[in-house]
Design a protein around this motif. Structure first.
Motif, PDB file in Angstrom:
ATOM      1  N   MET A   1      11.563  -1.700  10.942  1.00 37.03           N
ATOM      2  CA  MET A   1      10.394  -2.177  10.544  1.00 37.03           C
ATOM      3  C   MET A   1       9.947  -1.637   9.268  1.00 37.03           C
ATOM      4  N   PHE A   2       9.203  -2.580   8.459  1.00 34.95           N
ATOM      5  CA  PHE A   2       8.709  -2.195   6.871  1.00 34.95           C
ATOM      6  C   PHE A   2       7.321  -2.627   6.699  1.00 34.95           C
ATOM      7  N   VAL A   3       6.793  -1.771   6.058  1.00 30.39           N
ATOM      8  CA  VAL A   3       5.371  -1.812   5.649  1.00 30.39           C
ATOM      9  C   VAL A   3       5.094  -1.994   4.317  1.00 30.39           C
ATOM     10  N   GLN A   4       4.442  -2.774   3.810  1.00 27.70           N
ATOM     11  CA  GLN A   4       3.668  -2.932   2.262  1.00 27.70           C
ATOM     12  C   GLN A   4       2.334  -2.458   2.449  1.00 27.70           C
ATOM     13  N   SER A   5       1.632  -1.704   1.478  1.00 27.83           N
ATOM     14  CA  SER A   5       0.352  -1.328   1.678  1.00 27.83           C
ATOM     15  C   SER A   5       0.055  -1.429   0.293  1.00 27.83           C
ATOM     16  N   ARG A   6      -1.368  -2.023   0.013  1.00 26.46           N
ATOM     17  CA  ARG A   6      -2.057  -2.314  -1.308  1.00 26.46           C
ATOM     18  C   ARG A   6      -3.488  -1.448  -1.120  1.00 26.46           C
ATOM     19  N   ARG A   7      -3.681  -0.465  -1.801  1.00 23.67           N
ATOM     20  CA  ARG A   7      -5.045   0.372  -1.525  1.00 23.67           C
ATOM     21  C   ARG A   7      -5.759  -0.198  -3.065  1.00 23.67           C
ATOM     22  N   MET A   8      -7.021  -0.718  -2.653  1.00 14.69           N
ATOM     23  CA  MET A   8      -7.885  -1.140  -3.820  1.00 14.69           C
ATOM     24  C   MET A   8      -9.153  -0.178  -3.727  1.00 14.69           C
ATOM     25  N   ILE A   9      -9.592   0.277  -5.006  1.00 15.81           N
ATOM     26  CA  ILE A   9     -10.998   0.918  -5.024  1.00 15.81           C
ATOM     27  C   ILE A   9     -11.700  -0.227  -5.529  1.00 15.81           C
ATOM     28  N   VAL A  10     -12.859  -0.352  -5.319  1.00 13.71           N
ATOM     29  CA  VAL A  10     -13.952  -1.536  -5.825  1.00 13.71           C
ATOM     30  C   VAL A  10     -15.167  -0.743  -5.781  1.00 13.71           C
ATOM     31  N   THR A  11     -16.195  -1.470  -6.473  1.00 17.35           N
ATOM     32  CA  THR A  11     -17.469  -0.948  -6.844  1.00 17.35           C
ATOM     33  C   THR A  11     -18.157  -1.050  -5.547  1.00 17.35           C
ATOM     34  N   GLU A  12     -19.240  -0.184  -5.254  1.00 21.02           N
ATOM     35  CA  GLU A  12     -20.015  -0.490  -4.068  1.00 21.02           C
ATOM     36  C   GLU A  12     -20.486  -1.951  -3.973  1.00 21.02           C
ATOM     37  N   ASP A  13     -20.452  -2.384  -2.608  1.00 28.96           N
ATOM     38  CA  ASP A  13     -20.937  -3.353  -2.056  1.00 28.96           C
ATOM     39  C   ASP A  13     -20.111  -4.653  -2.273  1.00 28.96           C
ATOM     40  N   HIS A  14     -18.745  -4.453  -2.681  1.00 34.94           N
ATOM     41  CA  HIS A  14     -17.718  -5.522  -3.024  1.00 34.94           C
ATOM     42  C   HIS A  14     -16.481  -5.504  -1.914  1.00 34.94           C
ATOM     43  N   ALA A  15     -16.557  -4.508  -1.256  1.00 37.00           N
ATOM     44  CA  ALA A  15     -15.418  -4.637  -0.037  1.00 37.00           C
ATOM     45  C   ALA A  15     -15.094  -5.851   0.670  1.00 37.00           C
ATOM     46  N   ASP A  16     -16.425  -6.092   1.020  1.00 40.28           N
ATOM     47  CA  ASP A  16     -16.252  -7.415   1.813  1.00 40.28           C
ATOM     48  C   ASP A  16     -15.732  -8.672   1.237  1.00 40.28           C
ATOM     49  N   GLU A  17     -15.857  -8.668  -0.039  1.00 41.47           N
ATOM     50  CA  GLU A  17     -15.162  -9.796  -0.707  1.00 41.47           C
ATOM     51  C   GLU A  17     -13.668  -9.699  -0.604  1.00 41.47           C
ATOM     52  N   LEU A  18     -13.230  -8.499  -0.753  1.00 42.30           N
ATOM     53  CA  LEU A  18     -11.449  -8.447  -0.480  1.00 42.30           C
ATOM     54  C   LEU A  18     -11.301  -8.598   1.047  1.00 42.30           C
ATOM     55  N   VAL A  19     -12.034  -8.042   1.908  1.00 41.97           N
ATOM     56  CA  VAL A  19     -11.799  -8.182   3.308  1.00 41.97           C
ATOM     57  C   VAL A  19     -11.644  -9.693   3.648  1.00 41.97           C
ATOM     58  N   GLU A  20     -12.481 -10.399   3.144  1.00 42.19           N
ATOM     59  CA  GLU A  20     -12.562 -11.910   3.201  1.00 42.19           C
ATOM     60  C   GLU A  20     -11.033 -12.510   2.536  1.00 42.19           C
ATOM     61  N   ARG A  21     -10.849 -12.260   1.439  1.00 43.03           N
ATOM     62  CA  ARG A  21      -9.750 -12.602   0.598  1.00 43.03           C
ATOM     63  C   ARG A  21      -8.516 -12.479   1.415  1.00 43.03           C
ATOM     64  N   PHE A  22      -8.303 -11.124   1.908  1.00 42.57           N
ATOM     65  CA  PHE A  22      -7.144 -10.740   2.493  1.00 42.57           C
ATOM     66  C   PHE A  22      -7.181 -11.293   4.110  1.00 42.57           C
ATOM     67  N   SER A  23      -8.257 -11.659   4.697  1.00 42.36           N
ATOM     68  CA  SER A  23      -8.021 -12.027   5.980  1.00 42.36           C
ATOM     69  C   SER A  23      -8.081 -13.473   6.275  1.00 42.36           C
ATOM     70  N   LYS A  24      -7.961 -14.384   5.189  1.00 44.40           N
ATOM     71  CA  LYS A  24      -7.949 -15.832   5.352  1.00 44.40           C
ATOM     72  C   LYS A  24      -6.442 -16.310   5.834  1.00 44.40           C
ATOM     73  N   ALA A  25      -6.476 -17.046   6.586  1.00 42.59           N
ATOM     74  CA  ALA A  25      -4.946 -17.735   6.719  1.00 42.59           C
ATOM     75  C   ALA A  25      -4.451 -18.006   5.457  1.00 42.59           C
ATOM     76  N   GLY A  26      -3.088 -18.071   5.585  1.00 40.81           N
ATOM     77  CA  GLY A  26      -2.660 -18.495   4.378  1.00 40.81           C
ATOM     78  C   GLY A  26      -0.920 -18.667   4.755  1.00 40.81           C
ATOM     79  N   ILE A  27      -0.126 -18.793   3.636  1.00 41.85           N
ATOM     80  CA  ILE A  27       1.484 -18.983   3.842  1.00 41.85           C
ATOM     81  C   ILE A  27       2.259 -18.012   4.145  1.00 41.85           C
ATOM     82  N   LEU A  28       1.362 -16.688   3.946  1.00 44.58           N
ATOM     83  CA  LEU A  28       2.300 -15.578   4.421  1.00 44.58           C
ATOM     84  C   LEU A  28       2.562 -15.391   5.755  1.00 44.58           C
ATOM     85  N   GLU A  29       1.516 -16.042   6.867  1.00 46.74           N
ATOM     86  CA  GLU A  29       1.854 -15.806   8.204  1.00 46.74           C
ATOM     87  C   GLU A  29       3.100 -16.821   8.520  1.00 46.74           C
ATOM     88  N   GLU A  30       3.589 -17.738   7.515  1.00 47.89           N
ATOM     89  CA  GLU A  30       4.488 -18.556   8.057  1.00 47.89           C
ATOM     90  C   GLU A  30       6.096 -18.110   7.559  1.00 47.89           C
TER      91      GLU A  30
END
Length: 105
Positions: A1-30
């Protein structure tokens, strides 16, 4: 098994924007060999926030095939020349080969 990680630092109150972006369904799952993705936010009382995205693949080769795919490359080309979001302070990428997993009996 192999894991890629992406660690992002954002200004206060912006984490939810990234959570939404990376939680959406997309082509990756296929993609062949894709297992799952996990989006996490580091607990903090205030200040800059940390978002971690983990993508698990059956193998490093599956991950490489995704990175070389036309869809993946086109997605990155579409972003060329565009400024990064103002709230994004730092991004760091890492890759890991899973050597051991413990599961509840």
């Amino acid at each position: 098994m192999f894991v890629q990680s992406r660690r992002m630092i954002v200004t206060e109150d912006h984490a939810d924007e990234l959570v939404e972006r990376f939680s959406k369904a997309g082509i990756l799952e296929e993609q062949e060999g894709f297992i799952d993705s996990t989006v996490m936010v580091k607990k903090a009382n205030r200040g800059d926030e940390e978002v971690m995205v983990l993508v698990r693949w059956e193998s490093e080769q599956n991950c490489k095939e995704w990175q070389k795919s036309e869809v993946h490359i086109a997605g990155h080309k579409a972003k060329l020349g565009k400024p990064k979001p103002d709230y994004l302070i730092h991004t760091e990428f890492s890759s890991y080969e899973i050597k051991s997993i413990k599961k509840r009996p």
